[in-house]
Design a protein around this motif. Structure first.
Motif, PDB file in Angstrom:
ATOM      1  N   VAL A  83      60.521  54.639  24.775  1.00 24.97           N
ATOM      2  CA  VAL A  83      59.353  53.903  25.448  1.00 24.97           C
ATOM      3  C   VAL A  83      59.306  53.763  27.101  1.00 24.97           C
ATOM      4  O   VAL A  83      58.637  54.251  27.732  1.00 24.97           O
ATOM      5  N   LEU A  84      60.732  53.285  27.326  1.00 26.04           N
ATOM      6  CA  LEU A  84      60.753  53.149  28.848  1.00 26.04           C
ATOM      7  C   LEU A  84      60.644  54.200  29.649  1.00 26.04           C
ATOM      8  O   LEU A  84      60.359  54.179  30.657  1.00 26.04           O
ATOM      9  N   GLY A  85      61.000  55.641  29.181  1.00 27.31           N
ATOM     10  CA  GLY A  85      60.985  56.725  29.678  1.00 27.31           C
ATOM     11  C   GLY A  85      59.673  57.437  29.707  1.00 27.31           C
ATOM     12  O   GLY A  85      59.538  58.475  30.416  1.00 27.31           O
ATOM     13  N   SER A  86      58.913  56.836  29.141  1.00 31.82           N
ATOM     14  CA  SER A  86      57.459  57.396  28.783  1.00 31.82           C
ATOM     15  C   SER A  86      56.484  57.173  29.729  1.00 31.82           C
ATOM     16  O   SER A  86      56.522  56.164  30.247  1.00 31.82           O
ATOM     17  N   PRO A  87      55.688  58.157  30.241  1.00 38.93           N
ATOM     18  CA  PRO A  87      54.642  58.075  31.739  1.00 38.93           C
ATOM     19  C   PRO A  87      53.747  56.727  31.299  1.00 38.93           C
ATOM     20  O   PRO A  87      53.186  56.156  32.192  1.00 38.93           O
ATOM     21  N   SER A  88      53.456  56.501  29.820  1.00 40.32           N
ATOM     22  CA  SER A  88      52.525  55.699  29.476  1.00 40.32           C
ATOM     23  C   SER A  88      53.025  54.758  28.495  1.00 40.32           C
ATOM     24  O   SER A  88      52.860  54.841  27.456  1.00 40.32           O
ATOM     25  N   PRO A  89      54.273  53.841  28.838  1.00 39.60           N
ATOM     26  CA  PRO A  89      54.935  52.970  28.128  1.00 39.60           C
ATOM     27  C   PRO A  89      53.995  52.166  26.815  1.00 39.60           C
ATOM     28  O   PRO A  89      53.344  51.355  27.367  1.00 39.60           O
ATOM     29  N   ASN A  90      54.374  52.510  25.795  1.00 34.47           N
ATOM     30  CA  ASN A  90      53.764  51.501  24.598  1.00 34.47           C
ATOM     31  C   ASN A  90      54.807  50.482  24.328  1.00 34.47           C
ATOM     32  O   ASN A  90      55.479  50.567  23.379  1.00 34.47           O
ATOM     33  N   LEU A  91      54.402  49.334  25.058  1.00 38.28           N
ATOM     34  CA  LEU A  91      55.267  47.990  25.033  1.00 38.28           C
ATOM     35  C   LEU A  91      55.272  47.516  23.652  1.00 38.28           C
ATOM     36  O   LEU A  91      56.337  46.870  23.306  1.00 38.28           O
ATOM     37  N   LYS A  92      54.297  47.584  23.099  1.00 34.81           N
ATOM     38  CA  LYS A  92      54.300  46.866  21.605  1.00 34.81           C
ATOM     39  C   LYS A  92      55.294  47.719  20.829  1.00 34.81           C
ATOM     40  O   LYS A  92      55.983  47.080  19.993  1.00 34.81           O
ATOM     41  N   GLU A  93      55.267  49.085  20.777  1.00 35.28           N
ATOM     42  CA  GLU A  93      56.163  49.690  20.149  1.00 35.28           C
ATOM     43  C   GLU A  93      57.745  49.371  20.565  1.00 35.28           C
ATOM     44  O   GLU A  93      58.593  49.442  19.562  1.00 35.28           O
ATOM     45  N   ALA A  94      57.923  49.398  21.751  1.00 34.05           N
ATOM     46  CA  ALA A  94      59.305  48.931  22.144  1.00 34.05           C
ATOM     47  C   ALA A  94      59.932  47.519  21.758  1.00 34.05           C
ATOM     48  O   ALA A  94      60.857  47.298  21.310  1.00 34.05           O
ATOM     49  N   GLU A  95      58.767  46.549  21.688  1.00 32.67           N
ATOM     50  CA  GLU A  95      59.064  45.273  20.989  1.00 32.67           C
ATOM     51  C   GLU A  95      59.352  45.204  19.962  1.00 32.67           C
ATOM     52  O   GLU A  95      60.316  44.614  19.283  1.00 32.67           O
ATOM     53  N   GLY A  96      58.647  46.030  19.055  1.00 34.69           N
ATOM     54  CA  GLY A  96      58.908  46.117  17.854  1.00 34.69           C
ATOM     55  C   GLY A  96      60.315  46.795  17.247  1.00 34.69           C
ATOM     56  O   GLY A  96      60.925  46.215  16.556  1.00 34.69           O
ATOM     57  N   ALA A  97      60.672  47.811  18.073  1.00 35.72           N
ATOM     58  CA  ALA A  97      61.910  48.606  17.833  1.00 35.72           C
ATOM     59  C   ALA A  97      63.093  47.429  17.952  1.00 35.72           C
ATOM     60  O   ALA A  97      64.201  47.408  17.330  1.00 35.72           O
ATOM     61  N   ALA A  98      63.016  46.698  19.135  1.00 34.75           N
ATOM     62  CA  ALA A  98      63.972  45.649  19.273  1.00 34.75           C
ATOM     63  C   ALA A  98      63.937  44.685  18.184  1.00 34.75           C
ATOM     64  O   ALA A  98      64.890  44.347  17.639  1.00 34.75           O
ATOM     65  N   ARG A  99      62.837  43.946  17.937  1.00 36.22           N
ATOM     66  CA  ARG A  99      62.648  43.155  17.104  1.00 36.22           C
ATOM     67  C   ARG A  99      63.386  43.278  15.734  1.00 36.22           C
ATOM     68  O   ARG A  99      63.926  42.404  14.938  1.00 36.22           O
ATOM     69  N   GLY A 100      63.045  44.725  15.308  1.00 41.73           N
ATOM     70  CA  GLY A 100      63.542  45.033  13.974  1.00 41.73           C
ATOM     71  C   GLY A 100      65.024  44.827  13.780  1.00 41.73           C
ATOM     72  O   GLY A 100      65.327  45.004  12.626  1.00 41.73           O
ATOM     73  N   ALA A 101      65.795  44.910  14.993  1.00 40.85           N
ATOM     74  CA  ALA A 101      67.075  44.892  14.956  1.00 40.85           C
ATOM     75  C   ALA A 101      67.592  43.618  14.992  1.00 40.85           C
ATOM     76  O   ALA A 101      68.747  43.083  15.469  1.00 40.85           O
ATOM     77  N   GLY A 102      66.669  42.557  15.447  1.00 35.93           N
ATOM     78  CA  GLY A 102      67.008  41.098  15.709  1.00 35.93           C
ATOM     79  C   GLY A 102      67.605  40.388  14.601  1.00 35.93           C
ATOM     80  O   GLY A 102      68.201  40.983  13.485  1.00 35.93           O
ATOM     81  N   MET A 103      67.519  39.183  14.560  1.00 31.05           N
ATOM     82  CA  MET A 103      68.304  38.218  13.650  1.00 31.05           C
ATOM     83  C   MET A 103      67.847  38.435  12.253  1.00 31.05           C
ATOM     84  O   MET A 103      68.533  38.190  11.226  1.00 31.05           O
TER      85      MET A 103
END
Ligand code: HEC
Length: 156
Positions: free
Chosen positions: A67-87
């Protein structure tokens, strides 16, 4: 029957049991590996479970950097990816596995899950790509540290 002797015997047994459980909790079930790392001995199904979690961790990192490297970053998607590996991911680890993992392993692993939640919070708060990459780098440093320290072996 001498109740006092029985009482002392029970207390001694209790202390020995508690000591063994405490020692297991700290040391886990390990032996020196042939490559200089510490081998953690798990049942095959337990090893499969932990390795599946590892692959999910890599997918989470991949999801965020993509997502960070994409020209139009989908931040919800990035947040979801990180949250999925959370506590939430760590919550269902079974206690039998926890006893076999050394304390340092559990601490490193938990710190990753906690920081995945912090990363998701950071992304939600609109942190810059540089801040997010710094968070990721502090985590991947721990991935590599742990991989240099431990490997898994199996017992039947
Ligand atoms: C607490 C220790 C620890 C941490 C932290 C850790 N790993 Fe692992 N990981 C391991 C061990 C041990 C193995 C097995 C290595 C072996 O047996 O050679 C492993 C294996 C893997 C594998 C291979 C999975 C498979 O199916 O064989 C991947 C991918 C992986 N880890 C990704 C990651 C990523 C990405 C991170 C950080 C976000 C991470 N790990 C953090 C301990 C850890």
């Amino acid at each position: 029957m001498n109740w006092r002797v029985l009482g002392v015997g029970t207390a001694v047994l209790w202390i020995i049991t508690a000591g063994v459980v405490a020692a297991l909790f700290v040391q886990g079930h390990t032996r020196p590996a042939t490559d200089g790392r510490t081998e953690i001995l798990l049942a095959p199904a337990e090893r499969d479970l932990v390795l599946a979690e590892m692959r999910d961790l890599l997918k989470a990192v991949h999801g965020v950097v993509t997502v960070l490297g994409s020209p139009s970053p989908n931040l919800k998607e990035a947040e979801g990816a990180a949250r999925g590996a959370g506590m939430a991911m760590a919550a269902d680890v079974n206690p039998a596995i926890m006893l076999k993992l050394p304390l340092a392993f559990k601490q490193l692993g938990m710190s990753i899950h906690k920081d995945m939640d912090h990363l998701a919070d950071g992304i939600a708060k609109g942190e810059t790509s540089q801040q997010i990459l710094n968070r990721l780098s502090s985590m991947t440093a721990r991935c590599t540290t742990c991989h240099d320290m431990y490997r898994f072996g199996t017992t039947k």
